[in-house]
Design an enzyme around this catalytic site. Structure first.
Site, PDB file in Angstrom:
ATOM      1  N   ASP A 134      29.754  35.533  37.697  1.00 43.07           N
ATOM      2  CA  ASP A 134      30.327  36.318  36.608  1.00 43.07           C
ATOM      3  C   ASP A 134      31.500  35.566  35.991  1.00 43.07           C
ATOM      4  OD1 ASP A 134      30.475  38.449  34.899  1.00 43.07           O
ATOM      5  OD2 ASP A 134      31.657  39.701  36.253  1.00 43.07           O
ATOM      6  N   HIS A 141      39.437  41.206  26.368  1.00 42.30           N
ATOM      7  CA  HIS A 141      39.491  41.854  27.680  1.00 42.30           C
ATOM      8  C   HIS A 141      40.539  41.155  28.553  1.00 42.30           C
ATOM      9  CE1 HIS A 141      38.125  43.620  31.487  1.00 42.30           C
ATOM     10  NE2 HIS A 141      38.056  42.403  31.979  1.00 42.30           N
ATOM     11  N   ARG A 150      51.297  41.237  32.868  1.00 47.43           N
ATOM     12  CA  ARG A 150      52.248  40.266  32.323  1.00 47.43           C
ATOM     13  C   ARG A 150      52.379  40.509  30.822  1.00 47.43           C
ATOM     14  NH1 ARG A 150      48.523  37.866  35.428  1.00 47.43           N
ATOM     15  NH2 ARG A 150      47.284  37.486  33.558  1.00 47.43           N
ATOM     16  N   GLU A 204      31.926  47.573  33.410  1.00 45.07           N
ATOM     17  CA  GLU A 204      32.274  46.421  32.586  1.00 45.07           C
ATOM     18  C   GLU A 204      31.061  46.096  31.721  1.00 45.07           C
ATOM     19  OE1 GLU A 204      33.960  43.205  34.915  1.00 45.07           O
ATOM     20  OE2 GLU A 204      35.920  44.205  34.889  1.00 45.07           O
ATOM     21  N   GLU A 206      28.898  43.882  29.664  1.00 49.43           N
ATOM     22  CA  GLU A 206      28.701  42.430  29.610  1.00 49.43           C
ATOM     23  C   GLU A 206      27.282  42.102  29.147  1.00 49.43           C
ATOM     24  OE1 GLU A 206      30.008  40.177  32.976  1.00 49.43           O
ATOM     25  OE2 GLU A 206      31.490  41.696  33.600  1.00 49.43           O
ATOM     26  N   ASP A 238      28.856  45.349  35.112  1.00 46.21           N
ATOM     27  CA  ASP A 238      29.520  44.886  36.337  1.00 46.21           C
ATOM     28  C   ASP A 238      30.422  46.025  36.842  1.00 46.21           C
ATOM     29  OD1 ASP A 238      30.745  43.416  38.333  1.00 46.21           O
ATOM     30  OD2 ASP A 238      32.143  42.431  36.964  1.00 46.21           O
ATOM     31  N   ARG A 242      38.341  49.680  40.833  1.00 48.04           N
ATOM     32  CA  ARG A 242      39.634  49.074  40.475  1.00 48.04           C
ATOM     33  C   ARG A 242      40.671  49.178  41.582  1.00 48.04           C
ATOM     34  NH1 ARG A 242      37.842  45.810  36.716  1.00 48.04           N
ATOM     35  NH2 ARG A 242      36.981  46.875  34.907  1.00 48.04           N
ATOM     36  N   GLN A 245      39.775  46.644  44.159  1.00 47.91           N
ATOM     37  CA  GLN A 245      40.044  45.338  43.554  1.00 47.91           C
ATOM     38  C   GLN A 245      41.539  44.994  43.596  1.00 47.91           C
ATOM     39  OE1 GLN A 245      38.607  45.106  39.502  1.00 47.91           O
ATOM     40  NE2 GLN A 245      39.118  42.948  39.273  1.00 47.91           N
ATOM     41  N   LYS A 258      33.325  44.550  43.610  1.00 48.38           N
ATOM     42  CA  LYS A 258      32.267  44.303  42.639  1.00 48.38           C
ATOM     43  C   LYS A 258      30.923  44.004  43.284  1.00 48.38           C
ATOM     44  CE  LYS A 258      35.409  42.722  39.042  1.00 48.38           C
ATOM     45  NZ  LYS A 258      34.827  43.219  37.778  1.00 48.38           N
ATOM     46  N   THR A 262      25.514  45.743  40.596  1.00 51.93           N
ATOM     47  CA  THR A 262      25.585  45.185  39.243  1.00 51.93           C
ATOM     48  C   THR A 262      24.266  45.551  38.573  1.00 51.93           C
ATOM     49  OG1 THR A 262      26.866  43.313  40.089  1.00 51.93           O
ATOM     50  CG2 THR A 262      25.912  43.072  37.887  1.00 51.93           C
ATOM     51  N   THR A 365      33.570  40.795  30.678  1.00 50.39           N
ATOM     52  CA  THR A 365      33.637  42.019  29.885  1.00 50.39           C
ATOM     53  C   THR A 365      33.854  41.712  28.414  1.00 50.39           C
ATOM     54  OG1 THR A 365      34.618  43.055  31.794  1.00 50.39           O
ATOM     55  CG2 THR A 365      34.736  44.274  29.731  1.00 50.39           C
ATOM     56  N   GLU A 379      40.754  49.356  30.379  1.00 52.42           N
ATOM     57  CA  GLU A 379      41.402  49.059  29.096  1.00 52.42           C
ATOM     58  C   GLU A 379      41.512  50.317  28.238  1.00 52.42           C
ATOM     59  OE1 GLU A 379      39.570  45.291  27.307  1.00 52.42           O
ATOM     60  OE2 GLU A 379      38.295  45.776  29.005  1.00 52.42           O
TER      61      GLU A 379
HETATM   62 CA    CA Z   1      32.953  41.255  35.205  1.00 53.33          CA
END
Ligand code: CA
Length: 430
Positions: A134, A141, A150, A204, A206, A238, A242, A245, A258, A262, A365, A379
């Site tokens: 992936d 994204h 950040r 996600e 994709e 995907d 979270r 993760q 993940k 999928t 994504t 998001e």
């Molecule tokens: Ca992904």
């Protein structure tokens, strides 16, 4: 002649004798995607989507309908790895033969014996997926996720130099329609980790990329030849936990967050079908780093991008029980991919890694820059802080049990027949 070439199979007025194929929103005769299907007790074999039907390619080959393609009978009885391994030249020859057959009404009587309504067949995962990688090429994204951590410098310093990716889990790639079991795992807590079902289950949006012939170990694929390795495209979700993760990802990246599922769509849309929907690679602004030479190719810069419109649709359990239709959550364009698929192939192999027929890539994504085009709930809800309001009064921060997610993609360009990808759906179960 190139991999972006337009030919007679893209003629918008081309007409098929297959009922309902002309003007079909996804599978007119200009598309001709491959899939693996079975009916009754017969073993899975290769078929082609045309209108609301599956054309039994294996059966037709066996019956001698493709005398100029003597290799077809063997490969059509197998999972699609074999056909994808044949490469570009064979795939184009097959596309031309199929197009000729399905547009020639003089052959309708013979060939129609191999048409099956799609509702009467079972679709299967098209390939044995040997490896799944992936990428992270959706720049909006990556920027939006980066901002959560950040705010001043969202993109990591390597982002515009190297196509970032990770090795995913091939064994849990599942066909569209497979229920998604909410994973359990270690969740971050104030007093150390807790164990339990993920509370931040996400999607996600994709594109998936199916790999063709492959390369030998130690033999990188030059960027100018990378297109020969790309056998087709599909939709890919995907699914991501979270919370799992956030706790597990440092320092080696995603792992169990993940690897529980999928989802991919059933049909493999060929690069030939997508030729009219090509365009330039993502434009680099002045002052942005130029890719290193091994990622640079003039044809790729001019034609390496894809112009697809993608969408995410949600139907909650409450909506289903009330008879309410799914709602569109968001969706963007594949123009948001900073790296082309050819660059992904060149980069993946540059250190000597070998790709094999039926390997699968995810693009990363795909999110647009604008609000409403986010390819994940992370998001869309800004990390779960701003829930999405649904028309029936419900709201969502992350996915709940009973939620049914569908992703779609459409290729459209002036002067060409629009084509689609079918669907990639999954329902969350507890
Ligand atoms: Ca992904």
């Amino acid at each position: 002649m190139g991999w972006w070439t337009i030919d007679h199979t893209h003629e918008p007025n081309a007409s098929s004798w297959v009922e309902g194929a002309d003007g079909h929103p996804e599978f007119p005769v200009q598309n001709l995607p491959f899939g693996l299907f079975s009916n009754g007790f017969a073993a899975p074999r290769v078929g082609v989507a045309i209108g609301g039907f599956v054309f039994d390619l294996a059966g037709a080959a066996r019956a001698g309908l493709f005398p100029d393609l003597p290799w077809l009978e063997d490969v059509a009885e197998e999972r699609l790895n074999e056909l994808l391994a044949m490469g570009e030249h064979a795939r184009v020859a097959l596309r031309h033969a199929l197009f000729a057959l399905l547009t020639d009404s003089a052959r309708a009587e013979t060939a129609s014996a191999f048409l099956l309504p799609v509702a009467e067949v079972e679709l299967h995962l098209p390939c044995d997926v040997g490896n799944y990688t992936d990428f992270y090429a959706g720049i909006h994204h990556a920027t939006r996720i980066g901002k959560l951590f950040r705010p001043d410098n969202p993109l990591t310093p390597n982002y515009k130099h190297v196509p970032i990716g990770y090795h995913g889990r091939a064994s849990s790639v599942v066909l569209s329609g497979t229920n998604i079991v909410r994973p359990q795992g270690q969740l971050p807590g104030t007093d150390g980790p807790r164990f339990g079902p993920s509370e931040r289950l996400d999607l996600e949006l994709e594109l998936g990329v199916w790999i063709g012939p492959g390369n030998d170990l130690g033999h990188p694929v030059p960027i100018a030849e990378a297109h020969e390795q790309i056998a087709g495209f599909c939709l890919l979700n995907d699914w991501s936990a979270r919370d799992v993760q956030a706790w597990e990802y440092q320092p080696l990246g995603p792992f169990l967050a993940k690897s529980f599922a999928t989802s991919v769509s059933a049909w493999i849309v060929t690069p030939e079908a997508l030729a009219p929907f090509r365009g330039p690679a993502f434009p680099r602004a002045a002052g942005e780093p130029r890719p290193l030479p091994y990622l640079r190719d003039e044809a790729d810069e001019r034609h390496g991008g894809l112009r697809l419109t993608l969408g995410v649709w949600l139907q909650t359990r409450a909506m289903r029980e009330a008879g309410l239709p799914e709602v569109r959550l968001s969706g963007g364009s594949s123009e948001a991919l900073y790296w082309t698929v050819q660059q992904m192939v060149a980069h993946h192999t540059v250190g000597g890694c070998n790709l094999r027929p039926g390997d699968l890539f995810g693009t990363g994504t795909i999110s647009g820059e604008a609000q409403g085009s986010e390819g994940s709930l992370l998001e869309l809800t800004e990390g779960g802080q701003k829930p999405v309001a649904l028309p029936n009064g419900e709201e969502r921060r992350f996915l709940l049990d009973g939620d049914r997610l569908r992703i779609s993609a459409r290729a459209q360009a002036p002067g060409f027949a629009a084509i689609g990808f079918g669907e990639c759906v999954g329902e969350i179960i507890g």
